[in-house]
Design an enzyme around this catalytic site. Structure first.
Site, PDB file in Angstrom:
ATOM      1  N   GLY A  46       4.413  -6.891  -9.284  1.00 31.42           N
ATOM      2  CA  GLY A  46       4.957  -5.586  -8.927  1.00 31.42           C
ATOM      3  C   GLY A  46       3.869  -4.703  -8.356  1.00 31.42           C
ATOM      4  O   GLY A  46       2.684  -4.927  -8.575  1.00 31.42           O
TER       5      GLY A  46
ATOM      6  N   LYS B 198       0.230  -3.395 -16.582  1.00 35.18           N
ATOM      7  CA  LYS B 198       0.294  -2.360 -15.544  1.00 35.18           C
ATOM      8  C   LYS B 198      -1.121  -1.851 -15.317  1.00 35.18           C
ATOM      9  O   LYS B 198      -1.735  -1.271 -16.219  1.00 35.18           O
ATOM     10  CB  LYS B 198       1.228  -1.239 -16.011  1.00 35.18           C
ATOM     11  CG  LYS B 198       1.536  -0.173 -14.978  1.00 35.18           C
ATOM     12  CD  LYS B 198       2.567   0.805 -15.547  1.00 35.18           C
ATOM     13  CE  LYS B 198       2.942   1.887 -14.545  1.00 35.18           C
ATOM     14  NZ  LYS B 198       3.964   2.811 -15.114  1.00 35.18           N
TER      15      LYS B 198
ATOM     16  N   VAL C   1       1.305  -4.394 -11.061  1.00 37.07           N
ATOM     17  CA  VAL C   1       1.672  -5.023 -12.324  1.00 37.07           C
ATOM     18  C   VAL C   1       1.344  -6.510 -12.209  1.00 37.07           C
ATOM     19  O   VAL C   1       1.741  -7.166 -11.246  1.00 37.07           O
ATOM     20  CB  VAL C   1       3.174  -4.835 -12.640  1.00 37.07           C
ATOM     21  CG1 VAL C   1       3.519  -5.557 -13.947  1.00 37.07           C
ATOM     22  CG2 VAL C   1       3.528  -3.360 -12.728  1.00 37.07           C
TER      23      VAL C   1
ATOM     24  N   GLY D 275       3.202  -0.389  -6.891  1.00 36.25           N
ATOM     25  CA  GLY D 275       3.698   0.961  -6.654  1.00 36.25           C
ATOM     26  C   GLY D 275       2.539   1.868  -6.311  1.00 36.25           C
ATOM     27  O   GLY D 275       1.392   1.421  -6.165  1.00 36.25           O
TER      28      GLY D 275
ATOM     29  N   ASP E  43      13.702   8.694 -14.098  1.00 29.89           N
ATOM     30  CA  ASP E  43      13.635   7.710 -13.009  1.00 29.89           C
ATOM     31  C   ASP E  43      14.545   6.521 -13.290  1.00 29.89           C
ATOM     32  O   ASP E  43      14.137   5.366 -13.151  1.00 29.89           O
ATOM     33  CB  ASP E  43      12.183   7.248 -12.822  1.00 29.89           C
ATOM     34  CG  ASP E  43      11.928   6.643 -11.439  1.00 29.89           C
ATOM     35  OD1 ASP E  43      12.756   6.860 -10.525  1.00 29.89           O
ATOM     36  OD2 ASP E  43      10.901   5.964 -11.276  1.00 29.89           O
TER      37      ASP E  43
END
Length: 356
Positions: free
Chosen positions: A28, A50, A35, A30, A144
């Protein structure tokens, strides 16, 4: 500091005070960083780490505060991601979580491959309501809720189990900032769009929008232009109240009041007016995108399969209406929503032919 992705590589070992984590792959990414799927060297367990970029230290502290509150609960019972530890490695801040299989967006695209039946959506809705009910009791607003932030625990199980993740934007409900932009476009609650004070009710709006996405396999409202998002919201749900328009810090981004003999009458800005006032050009309505005049239109976009399924679909749309309510004070709380017939299935209990 250089970007996370240029410094960390597969096979690298991240060392906390007590545990070594070997990076297997990056799963992942962002604005915060990445991640990584990691192997716990001492136990063989797989976890998700993370790894935060340098500029997110303050955000880490806020997220950690929320995670510590949540960690006092049984995360499995309340459908919340399990948090293990926080540690510093080199110049990085790392948060370690249980590893979950895939998010709902990935699940929808790769496993389901089409829209979900409402009886498939129900267990997801119920589990998220339990999670939000618990967060509300702790005084936490997630901020979120979206498909990407709900993870499927195990796709091999008969009943889909999901968990809520990513508390990077979460904060105490008592200190909700007034007028701050939150939630991605499309998912954004009307009180956030208009710049009004908001509560944890924005999470219920986000949940309703997410469930509608599972049903439609696309976004209920356009997500690439805030003007089109507001236009679709007004077409489908009606105009915000006069109080919302009078007191919203951002209301005049989208609406104007015209004086006539009856007083002040509010209307949505035209695309040209919006573009002029905000110096951002309003996009054209996508050619193939339908206009929904009401949430009731969603009942009929698929063919009726049988009476019980159609009845279930009607209850689902009624359920959405209570989540996607413009007035946050009239919007369902998690406790209210858990009593709705769509969740309790009382509308199906007398039908011998119905099956969930």
């Amino acid at each position: 500091m250089a970007a996370v992705e240029s410094q960390l590589i597969v096979g690298q070992v991240l060392q906390s005070s007590s545990t070594q984590y070997t990076i297997i792959e990056f799963i992942g990414e962002g604005s915060f960083g990445k991640v990584a799927k990691c192997h716990v060297n001492s136990t063989g367990e797989l976890v998700a780490v993370k790894i935060m970029k340098d500029g997110f230290v303050q955000g880490v502290e806020e997220e950690l505060s929320m995670l510590n509150k949540i960690s006092e609960l049984d995360p499995d019972q309340f459908n919340l991601v399990k948090f293990h530890e926080r540690f510093e490695y080199s110049s990085y801040t790392c948060l370690v979580f249980e590893l979950l299989e895939m998010n709902l967006l990935q699940y929808l695209k790769t496993v389901v491959g089409s829209s979900m039946y409402v009886n498939q959506i129900r267990p997801i809705a119920k589990q998220m309501l339990v999670a939000l009910q618990r967060l509300q009791s702790l005084g936490i607003t997630h901020n979120d809720i979206k498909l990407d932030n709900v993870m499927v625990v195990n796709t091999e199980e008969d009943t889909l189990q999901v968990k809520l993740i990513d508390f990077g934007l979460a904060h105490p409900s008592s200190s909700a900032p007034h007028g701050k932009w939150l939630q991605p476009l499309g998912y954004r609650a009307p009180e956030v769009c208009l710049g009004l004070p908001y509560t944890e009710a924005i999470d219920m709006w986000g949940l309703g929008y997410m469930l509608a996405n599972l049903y439609l396999t696309t976004n209920l409202f356009p997500v690439r232009c805030e003007y089109l998002m507001m236009k679709a919201m007004v077409e489908c749900l009606g105009m915000p109240s006069e109080d919302q328009l009078l007191f919203g810090m951002h209301a005049q981004r989208f609406f104007c009041g015209d004086e006539d003999e009856l007083g002040l009458t509010w209307r949505l800005l035209t695309p040209e007016e919006y573009s002029s006032i905000n110096t951002v050009k309003a996009k054209e309505w996508p050619t193939r995108r339908p206009h929904f005049n009401s949430l009731d239109d969603l009942i009929y976009i698929y063919e009726e399969e049988d009476a019980a399924e159609f009845m279930d679909r009607r209850e689902f749309i009624d359920f959405l209406k209570h989540l996607l309510t413009l007035d946050e004070e009239k919007r369902f709380s998690p406790t209210d929503a858990l009593q709705h017939p769509f969740i309790t299935m009382t509308h199906l209990s007398q039908d011998a032919d119905s099956s969930d």
